[in-house]
Design an enzyme around this catalytic site. Structure first.
Site, PDB file in Angstrom:
ATOM      1  N   GLY A  53       0.819  -1.219   0.000  1.00 56.45           N
ATOM      2  CA  GLY A  53       0.000   0.000   0.000  1.00 56.45           C
ATOM      3  C   GLY A  53       0.846   1.260   0.000  1.00 56.45           C
ATOM      4  O   GLY A  53       2.084   1.204   0.026  1.00 56.45           O
ATOM      5  N   GLY A  70      -1.958   0.986  12.276  1.00 55.68           N
ATOM      6  CA  GLY A  70      -2.092   2.303  11.667  1.00 55.68           C
ATOM      7  C   GLY A  70      -3.413   2.448  10.928  1.00 55.68           C
ATOM      8  O   GLY A  70      -3.922   3.559  10.760  1.00 55.68           O
ATOM      9  N   THR A  71      -3.973   1.318  10.513  1.00 56.28           N
ATOM     10  CA  THR A  71      -5.249   1.329   9.787  1.00 56.28           C
ATOM     11  C   THR A  71      -6.324   1.970  10.652  1.00 56.28           C
ATOM     12  O   THR A  71      -6.436   1.646  11.845  1.00 56.28           O
ATOM     13  CB  THR A  71      -5.656  -0.115   9.437  1.00 56.28           C
ATOM     14  OG1 THR A  71      -4.550  -0.744   8.804  1.00 56.28           O
ATOM     15  CG2 THR A  71      -6.866  -0.140   8.522  1.00 56.28           C
ATOM     16  N   PRO A 131      -4.440   6.917  15.729  1.00 55.59           N
ATOM     17  CA  PRO A 131      -5.216   7.411  14.580  1.00 55.59           C
ATOM     18  C   PRO A 131      -4.338   8.258  13.673  1.00 55.59           C
ATOM     19  O   PRO A 131      -4.626   8.388  12.486  1.00 55.59           O
ATOM     20  CB  PRO A 131      -6.307   8.275  15.218  1.00 55.59           C
ATOM     21  CG  PRO A 131      -6.258   8.028  16.676  1.00 55.59           C
ATOM     22  CD  PRO A 131      -4.934   7.412  17.010  1.00 55.59           C
ATOM     23  N   ASN A 132      -3.246   8.803  14.234  1.00 52.13           N
ATOM     24  CA  ASN A 132      -2.326   9.585  13.408  1.00 52.13           C
ATOM     25  C   ASN A 132      -0.921   9.438  13.973  1.00 52.13           C
ATOM     26  O   ASN A 132      -0.682   9.760  15.131  1.00 52.13           O
ATOM     27  CB  ASN A 132      -2.747  11.056  13.388  1.00 52.13           C
ATOM     28  CG  ASN A 132      -2.142  11.774  12.201  1.00 52.13           C
ATOM     29  OD1 ASN A 132      -0.967  11.566  11.874  1.00 52.13           O
ATOM     30  ND2 ASN A 132      -2.927  12.605  11.544  1.00 52.13           N
ATOM     31  N   PHE A 133      -0.012   8.927  13.146  1.00 50.92           N
ATOM     32  CA  PHE A 133       1.364   8.707  13.594  1.00 50.92           C
ATOM     33  C   PHE A 133       2.253   9.926  13.365  1.00 50.92           C
ATOM     34  O   PHE A 133       3.440   9.877  13.648  1.00 50.92           O
ATOM     35  CB  PHE A 133       1.954   7.473  12.897  1.00 50.92           C
ATOM     36  CG  PHE A 133       1.600   6.178  13.580  1.00 50.92           C
ATOM     37  CD1 PHE A 133       2.323   5.739  14.674  1.00 50.92           C
ATOM     38  CD2 PHE A 133       0.533   5.412  13.139  1.00 50.92           C
ATOM     39  CE1 PHE A 133       1.997   4.558  15.322  1.00 50.92           C
ATOM     40  CE2 PHE A 133       0.200   4.228  13.774  1.00 50.92           C
ATOM     41  CZ  PHE A 133       0.938   3.794  14.869  1.00 50.92           C
ATOM     42  N   HIS A 157      -8.695  14.577   3.011  1.00 58.86           N
ATOM     43  CA  HIS A 157      -7.779  13.474   2.686  1.00 58.86           C
ATOM     44  C   HIS A 157      -7.895  13.108   1.210  1.00 58.86           C
ATOM     45  O   HIS A 157      -8.875  13.454   0.543  1.00 58.86           O
ATOM     46  CB  HIS A 157      -8.109  12.234   3.527  1.00 58.86           C
ATOM     47  CG  HIS A 157      -7.686  12.328   4.957  1.00 58.86           C
ATOM     48  ND1 HIS A 157      -8.425  12.996   5.911  1.00 58.86           N
ATOM     49  CD2 HIS A 157      -6.577  11.868   5.598  1.00 58.86           C
ATOM     50  CE1 HIS A 157      -7.798  12.926   7.078  1.00 58.86           C
ATOM     51  NE2 HIS A 157      -6.679  12.254   6.914  1.00 58.86           N
ATOM     52  N   LYS A 210      -9.167   7.441   0.551  1.00 62.60           N
ATOM     53  CA  LYS A 210      -9.350   7.078   1.976  1.00 62.60           C
ATOM     54  C   LYS A 210     -10.777   6.568   2.165  1.00 62.60           C
ATOM     55  O   LYS A 210     -11.738   7.252   1.812  1.00 62.60           O
ATOM     56  CB  LYS A 210      -9.079   8.287   2.874  1.00 62.60           C
ATOM     57  CG  LYS A 210      -9.215   7.963   4.358  1.00 62.60           C
ATOM     58  CD  LYS A 210      -8.753   9.119   5.217  1.00 62.60           C
ATOM     59  CE  LYS A 210      -8.987   8.863   6.701  1.00 62.60           C
ATOM     60  NZ  LYS A 210      -8.286   7.682   7.218  1.00 62.60           N
ATOM     61  N   THR A 268      -8.317  10.679  13.052  1.00 63.97           N
ATOM     62  CA  THR A 268      -7.724  11.851  13.713  1.00 63.97           C
ATOM     63  C   THR A 268      -8.800  12.851  14.110  1.00 63.97           C
ATOM     64  O   THR A 268      -8.779  13.404  15.215  1.00 63.97           O
ATOM     65  CB  THR A 268      -6.712  12.533  12.764  1.00 63.97           C
ATOM     66  OG1 THR A 268      -5.710  11.576  12.439  1.00 63.97           O
ATOM     67  CG2 THR A 268      -6.073  13.752  13.404  1.00 63.97           C
TER      68      THR A 268
HETATM   69  P1  NAP Z   1      -3.675   1.663   0.605  1.00 63.74           P
HETATM   70  O1  NAP Z   1      -2.699   2.334  -0.296  1.00 63.74           O
HETATM   71  O2  NAP Z   1      -5.032   1.309   0.099  1.00 63.74           O
HETATM   72  O3  NAP Z   1      -2.945   0.374   1.151  1.00 63.74           O
HETATM   73  C1  NAP Z   1      -3.579  -0.674   1.824  1.00 63.74           C
HETATM   74  C2  NAP Z   1      -2.866  -1.934   1.380  1.00 63.74           C
HETATM   75  O4  NAP Z   1      -3.339  -3.007   2.165  1.00 63.74           O
HETATM   76  C3  NAP Z   1      -3.122  -2.274  -0.084  1.00 63.74           C
HETATM   77  O5  NAP Z   1      -1.886  -2.630  -0.675  1.00 63.74           O
HETATM   78  C4  NAP Z   1      -4.070  -3.471   0.022  1.00 63.74           C
HETATM   79  O6  NAP Z   1      -3.954  -4.359  -1.063  1.00 63.74           O
HETATM   80  C5  NAP Z   1      -3.561  -4.107   1.289  1.00 63.74           C
HETATM   81  N1  NAP Z   1      -4.503  -5.012   1.903  1.00 63.74           N
HETATM   82  C6  NAP Z   1      -5.859  -4.998   1.847  1.00 63.74           C
HETATM   83  N2  NAP Z   1      -6.363  -6.015   2.579  1.00 63.74           N
HETATM   84  C7  NAP Z   1      -5.292  -6.663   3.109  1.00 63.74           C
HETATM   85  C8  NAP Z   1      -5.154  -7.802   3.929  1.00 63.74           C
HETATM   86  N3  NAP Z   1      -6.219  -8.489   4.370  1.00 63.74           N
HETATM   87  N4  NAP Z   1      -3.907  -8.199   4.292  1.00 63.74           N
HETATM   88  C9  NAP Z   1      -2.810  -7.541   3.863  1.00 63.74           C
HETATM   89  N5  NAP Z   1      -2.883  -6.454   3.042  1.00 63.74           N
HETATM   90  C10 NAP Z   1      -4.104  -6.036   2.683  1.00 63.74           C
HETATM   91  O7  NAP Z   1      -3.895   2.552   1.920  1.00 63.74           O
HETATM   92  P2  NAP Z   1      -2.826   3.429   2.728  1.00 63.74           P
HETATM   93  O8  NAP Z   1      -2.938   4.842   2.319  1.00 63.74           O
HETATM   94  O9  NAP Z   1      -1.496   2.750   2.711  1.00 63.74           O
HETATM   95  O10 NAP Z   1      -3.478   3.373   4.180  1.00 63.74           O
HETATM   96  C11 NAP Z   1      -3.722   2.148   4.820  1.00 63.74           C
HETATM   97  C12 NAP Z   1      -4.544   2.391   6.081  1.00 63.74           C
HETATM   98  O11 NAP Z   1      -3.778   3.182   6.976  1.00 63.74           O
HETATM   99  C13 NAP Z   1      -5.866   3.165   5.869  1.00 63.74           C
HETATM  100  O12 NAP Z   1      -6.820   2.708   6.786  1.00 63.74           O
HETATM  101  C14 NAP Z   1      -5.485   4.606   6.195  1.00 63.74           C
HETATM  102  O13 NAP Z   1      -6.594   5.359   6.624  1.00 63.74           O
HETATM  103  C15 NAP Z   1      -4.517   4.356   7.331  1.00 63.74           C
HETATM  104  N6  NAP Z   1      -3.537   5.412   7.569  1.00 63.74           N
HETATM  105  C16 NAP Z   1      -3.281   5.673   8.871  1.00 63.74           C
HETATM  106  C17 NAP Z   1      -2.318   6.582   9.200  1.00 63.74           C
HETATM  107  C18 NAP Z   1      -2.007   6.832  10.651  1.00 63.74           C
HETATM  108  O14 NAP Z   1      -1.173   7.709  10.948  1.00 63.74           O
HETATM  109  N7  NAP Z   1      -2.632   6.092  11.560  1.00 63.74           N
HETATM  110  C19 NAP Z   1      -1.602   7.242   8.190  1.00 63.74           C
HETATM  111  C20 NAP Z   1      -1.904   6.952   6.866  1.00 63.74           C
HETATM  112  C21 NAP Z   1      -2.863   6.010   6.575  1.00 63.74           C
HETATM  113  P3  NAP Z   1      -4.865  -4.117  -2.392  1.00 63.74           P
HETATM  114  O15 NAP Z   1      -4.364  -2.828  -2.989  1.00 63.74           O
HETATM  115  O16 NAP Z   1      -4.572  -5.316  -3.195  1.00 63.74           O
HETATM  116  O17 NAP Z   1      -6.280  -4.029  -1.908  1.00 63.74           O
END
Ligand code: NAP
Length: 210
Positions: A10, A70-71, A94-96, A123, A127, A134
């Site tokens: 991702g 992080g999700t 919720p936000n790193f 965002h 998203k 956050t």
């Molecule tokens: P993304 O680009 O959609 O990446 C998610 C990845 O997870 C994709 O490669 C997806 O594969 C894969 N995936 C889906 N289901 C899975 C599973 N069961 N097992 C393993 N991998 C799986 O999203 P992102 O921007 O990286 O963000 C990911 C999450 O983190 C979101 O919920 C976002 O809101 C959150 N986030 C949190 C923070 C924080 O600071 N807490 C910061 C940024 C993002 P496919 O593409 O094949 O579906």
């Protein structure tokens, strides 16, 4: 540490894998469709999807592996209960981004004096959850039940404004994440502290920053 990285393909995961390796961790990257086998790892890090994270964490915990999450947009109570059952710690922010944590602290302080407030979070259009984790955490910290507006557009990363208004004045507290690199130091800190956290789910980078 040996770290299983769920969501390695991702947007965040692809950046996190080399950053964890550069910090001296051994990374086991897992993509969607690959079976979750974190056994032998010291920790798992999940940046996947709201509908995948809980099952991933349950599998890791059953294998004796604590998790950094992080999700956003998952059932925190269910993950807390699962972690307590296994006697292992999990950590979720919720936000790193450290600047976003400061924004939440400042908003909570300002709300004591200017209770009328609204939050605008914006965002990238991909998203999945809204409002953002956050924004919900900021509202909870403020305790004044601010309305949250969510914007999803291409070209954005992660942005939030807290606008507090009073007679004849308003205060804006704003944080912008311009690159996903902003999340790396927070994830490294969480990995460093994970083993010393109590069993169950600990929420918020604030709890680690002191
Ligand atoms: P993304 O680009 O959609 O990446 C998610 C990845 O997870 C994709 O490669 C997806 O594969 C894969 N995936 C889906 N289901 C899975 C599973 N069961 N097992 C393993 N991998 C799986 O999203 P992102 O921007 O990286 O963000 C990911 C999450 O983190 C979101 O919920 C976002 O809101 C959150 N986030 C949190 C923070 C924080 O600071 N807490 C910061 C940024 C993002 P496919 O593409 O094949 O579906």
């Amino acid at each position: 540490m040996r770290v299983c990285l769920l969501g390695a393909g991702g947007k965040v995961g692809a950046l996190l894998a080399p950053a964890l390796a550069a910090a001296g961790h051994e990374v086991l990257p897992l993509r969607r469709g690959e079976s979750v086998d974190a056994s032998g790892c010291d920790a798992a890090v999940d940046f996947t999807r709201p509908d995948a994270v809980e099952a991933n964490v349950r599998v890791c915990l059953a294998q004796g592996v604590p998790c950094v999450i992080g999700t956003t947009g998952f059932d925190e109570a269910a993950v807390d209960a699962a972690a307590r059952e296994t006697g292992l710690p999990c950590f979720y922010a919720p936000n790193f981004a450290i600047g976003a944590v400061l924004m939440m602290r400042f908003a909570a302080e300002a709300a004591k004096h200017l209770p009328r407030a609204e939050i605008v979070e914006a965002h990238d259009e991909r998203k999945l959850d809204a409002p953002s984790g956050t924004a919900r955490a900021t509202a909870a910290a403020m305790g004044t039940n601010p309305v949250i507006h969510s914007v999803r557009l291409p070209g954005l990363v992660a942005h939030q404004e807290v606008i507090l208004g009073g007679p004849g004045q308003y205060l804006t507290i704003r944080h912008d994440t311009t690159s996903r690199e902003a999340f790396v130091p927070g994830v490294l800190l969480a990995l460093e502290r994970l083993r010393n956290l109590p069993a169950g789910l600990t929420v918020g980078l604030d709890t680690l920053l002191g």
